[in-house]
Design a protein around this motif. Structure first.
Motif, mmCIF file in Angstrom:
data_model
loop_
_atom_site.group_PDB
_atom_site.id
_atom_site.type_symbol
_atom_site.label_atom_id
_atom_site.label_comp_id
_atom_site.label_asym_id
_atom_site.label_seq_id
_atom_site.Cartn_x
_atom_site.Cartn_y
_atom_site.Cartn_z
ATOM 1 N N UNK A 47 27.620 -16.589 17.141
ATOM 2 C CA UNK A 47 26.809 -15.301 17.030
ATOM 3 C C UNK A 47 26.459 -14.819 15.873
ATOM 4 N N UNK A 48 25.624 -14.200 15.777
ATOM 5 C CA UNK A 48 25.122 -13.543 14.441
ATOM 6 C C UNK A 48 26.207 -12.321 14.145
ATOM 7 N N UNK A 49 26.237 -12.219 12.610
ATOM 8 C CA UNK A 49 26.967 -11.080 12.094
ATOM 9 C C UNK A 49 26.370 -9.610 12.690
ATOM 10 N N UNK A 50 26.842 -8.875 13.119
ATOM 11 C CA UNK A 50 26.165 -7.685 13.601
ATOM 12 C C UNK A 50 25.851 -7.722 15.092
ATOM 13 N N UNK A 51 26.156 -8.938 15.664
ATOM 14 C CA UNK A 51 25.465 -8.862 17.170
ATOM 15 C C UNK A 51 26.348 -7.877 18.021
ATOM 16 N N UNK A 72 25.228 -12.775 28.019
ATOM 17 C CA UNK A 72 24.305 -12.960 27.035
ATOM 18 C C UNK A 72 23.300 -14.105 27.102
ATOM 19 N N UNK A 73 22.204 -14.196 26.745
ATOM 20 C CA UNK A 73 21.366 -15.175 26.640
ATOM 21 C C UNK A 73 21.905 -16.648 25.837
ATOM 22 N N UNK A 74 21.781 -17.644 26.170
ATOM 23 C CA UNK A 74 22.311 -18.792 25.240
ATOM 24 C C UNK A 74 21.293 -19.591 24.707
ATOM 25 N N UNK A 97 28.510 -18.383 35.800
ATOM 26 C CA UNK A 97 27.212 -19.365 35.221
ATOM 27 C C UNK A 97 26.608 -18.595 33.940
ATOM 28 N N UNK A 98 26.237 -19.368 32.939
ATOM 29 C CA UNK A 98 25.627 -18.744 31.881
ATOM 30 C C UNK A 98 24.133 -18.572 32.074
ATOM 31 N N UNK A 99 23.315 -17.549 31.217
ATOM 32 C CA UNK A 99 22.020 -17.563 31.224
ATOM 33 C C UNK A 99 21.228 -18.400 30.164
ATOM 34 N N UNK A 100 20.793 -19.680 30.432
ATOM 35 C CA UNK A 100 20.137 -20.439 29.343
ATOM 36 C C UNK A 100 18.914 -19.732 29.055
ATOM 37 N N UNK A 116 18.837 -15.325 13.744
ATOM 38 C CA UNK A 116 18.090 -14.488 13.798
ATOM 39 C C UNK A 116 17.892 -14.017 15.168
ATOM 40 N N UNK A 117 18.702 -14.027 15.875
ATOM 41 C CA UNK A 117 18.535 -13.558 17.397
ATOM 42 C C UNK A 117 19.761 -13.000 17.756
ATOM 43 N N UNK A 118 19.693 -12.277 19.241
ATOM 44 C CA UNK A 118 20.907 -12.208 19.997
ATOM 45 C C UNK A 118 21.426 -13.271 20.863
#
Length: 181
Positions: A47-51, A72-74, A97-100, A116-118
């Motif tokens: 994950x990005x720093x600051x997520x 979270x979106x994957x 189940x994860x959200x792809x 550059x995203x969440x």
């Protein structure tokens, strides 16, 4: 030297002598191939720093809670456009189940987008250790652990004793041992 993209034809290319060796997981492969395991691998999530997820984890150390992970979106890295992977199987076994949100063919591309995203991306730990510091990503343990798998060097029987091929394979093996790979 030329590095070719992994494709459905790579084992035919190896059999035909168009490539000298293939780096591949320990999945079964048919043909007259020799193999040497290079290392064992497991998965981590980036994950990005600051997520926002990191604030929600509070005291969960570096293991992602499954409900936060699946909310979270994957990004899924899929060379052949497959629908899921070992993480999805492990999640399904626990009823999740994860959200792809996005599929890409390369780990580096997934890491750049994650920075550059969440989005979250789950990938092999060796690749993550190379990419995370350069892109400001945080490594976490996914909630659904997958059995570690082997990563191998495969070559065709016909080149087993070829001095140039032996030298090249030894170079790859030595670089992995020294941590250069």
């Amino acid at each position: 030297m030329e590095v070719v993209s992994f494709s459905r034809d790579v084992f035919r290319m190896l059999a035909d002598g168009q490539v000298d060796f293939v780096l591949y997981a320990d999945n079964p492969v048919s043909g007259s191939f020799r193999a040497r395991e290079l290392f064992r691998e497991n998965f981590v999530t980036l994950v990005r720093q600051g997520h926002p997820l990191l604030k929600q984890m509070r005291g969960a150390k570096d293991v992602l809670p499954i409900k936060l992970f699946t909310a979270c979106p994957h990004i899924v890295v899929s060379i052949f456009g497959g629908q899921g992977g070992p993480i999805d199987t492990a999640l399904a076994e626990r009823g999740y189940k994860r959200h792809v949100a996005l599929r890409v063919p390369y780990f580096a591309t997934a890491a750049v987008i994650t920075a550059a995203s969440d989005y979250l991306v789950t990938m092999p730990s060796r690749a993550a250790r190379q990419l995370a510091p350069r892109l400001g990503l945080v490594m976490l343990k996914p909630p659904a652990q997958v059995t570690p798998y082997g990563y191998r060097l495969l070559w065709h029987e016909r080149s087993h004793d070829d001095p140039g091929a032996v030298w090249l394979r030894r170079l790859v093996v030595d670089s992995v041992k020294s941590g250069a790979a």
